[in-house]
Scaffold this active site. Sequence first.
Site: not given
Ligand code: UD1
Length: 426
Positions: A22-23, A94, A118, A123-127, A309, A331, A401
């Site tokens: 899926k991912n 997301r 969620c 789970r922000p998207v700042d990065l 996961d 995580i 899902r």
């Molecule tokens: C992906 C997987 C999810 C898995 C996760 C960690 C998909 C669709 N989903 O989620 O199933 O649980 O990897 O293996 O592939 N973070 C920030 N800022 C950001 C992005 C992330 O602070 O901009 C933090 C998140 O809150 C979290 C950590 O970084 O604590 C890791 O998240 P991330 O690896 O980005 O997870 P996803 O890509 O959302």
Amino acid sequence: MDQIIVQGNGPLKGEIPIAGAKNACLTLMPATLLTDQPLTLTNAPRLSDIRTMTALLQSLGAEVAPLQDGQVLALSSHDLTSHRAEYDIVRKMRASILVLGPMLARDGRAEVSLPGGCAIGARPVDLHLKALEAMGAELDLRDGYVHAKAPSSGLRGAVVEFPLVSVGATENALMAATLAKGTTVLRNAAREPEIVDLAQCLRRMGAQIEGEGESTITIQGVETLHGATHPVVTDRIELGTYMLAPAMCGGEVECLGGRISLLSAFCEKLDEAGIDVEETPRGLKVSRRNGRVRAVDVTTQPYPGFPTDLQAQFMALMCMAEGTSRLEETIFENRFMHAPELTRMGAQIEVHGGHATVTGVEKLRGAPVMATDLRASVSLILAGMAAEGQTTVSRVYHLDRGYEHVVRKLRGVGAHIERVKEEEQV
Ligand code: UD1
């Protein structure tokens, strides 16, 4: 709303085919936005998240045709008719944020709704945003949307140093960098097999990428990408989930398509707990050694560490282990919601912040329980299979899902499990 009813089970026997990831599929699909030529994905899983990504891409003007009962996805983004990913779709999933990098790289503009919180954490998207900014994008956050614009000459290569490992941010930056001018270096990049799969697909499309699977990825931008056909990598999380079924119920199950290299940290923990895993030409054969499993400690980590996961499912196993295990979640900050539900089944779990202490009991007891998220829901099914009596899992839409044909696959190895409409229950 459907429910899943599970009766406690004896040993399992047989084989379970493991689907495409899926991912991986959720990041391969937006790669279609990088080219006006067709992209064909084979071994795609049939899941509601894939349908959500299909709807999102279609809303942008892409054509997505599921073929062969959905296992093949034929994607084409000849003309993008919109550059706006609407809140109504993005809020459901997301991973929708993954259209941002490709749209920006190809057409120099994109508007994407912010995904919001969620169930398993903020789970922000700042990065994601910082990486694109480093490549020259101008970003404006207003009305709940990211309004992104590339310079008139397009995105440019940059050195991006991620302060923490993010799978999604690495994927967004990797896709954007394929069409940026010059060289991009991603440091502290995620190393997950899904990233490697994405890089391999992008390379088939003409991208120049080195180092995927390592923490530094180097991308040399190219003018255009072309069409390709790519098989989606095996779903290591579905694999790990089904490996736990014979671990919990006894018996022997072969997970077709599985490889230890996808899950080495997880397989090491299974070995410590007393579970045999054998690699065969067809997949992984899993069986439990005599007696109860042993308690082992687990800390979730980015790949190649123990995957977050699989934490909920592994906790279900530890609920029946001999001794006390300590599970640490590093995580996501709110990922023990399955613990109170497992406790309803007789498990002994104490949660303190990011730690859970699980004292194994000899037998779990069936109970009505509620799924709170995707991985939590399947942990309750596993627990129900190993418990005495009947377990009813409600809110199983979470399951759709990420697990295709879960009932069919588990029945195929002898589980007593069925899916019913809630009203048929009363
Ligand atoms: C992906 C997987 C999810 C898995 C996760 C960690 C998909 C669709 N989903 O989620 O199933 O649980 O990897 O293996 O592939 N973070 C920030 N800022 C950001 C992005 C992330 O602070 O901009 C933090 C998140 O809150 C979290 C950590 O970084 O604590 C890791 O998240 P991330 O690896 O980005 O997870 P996803 O890509 O959302």
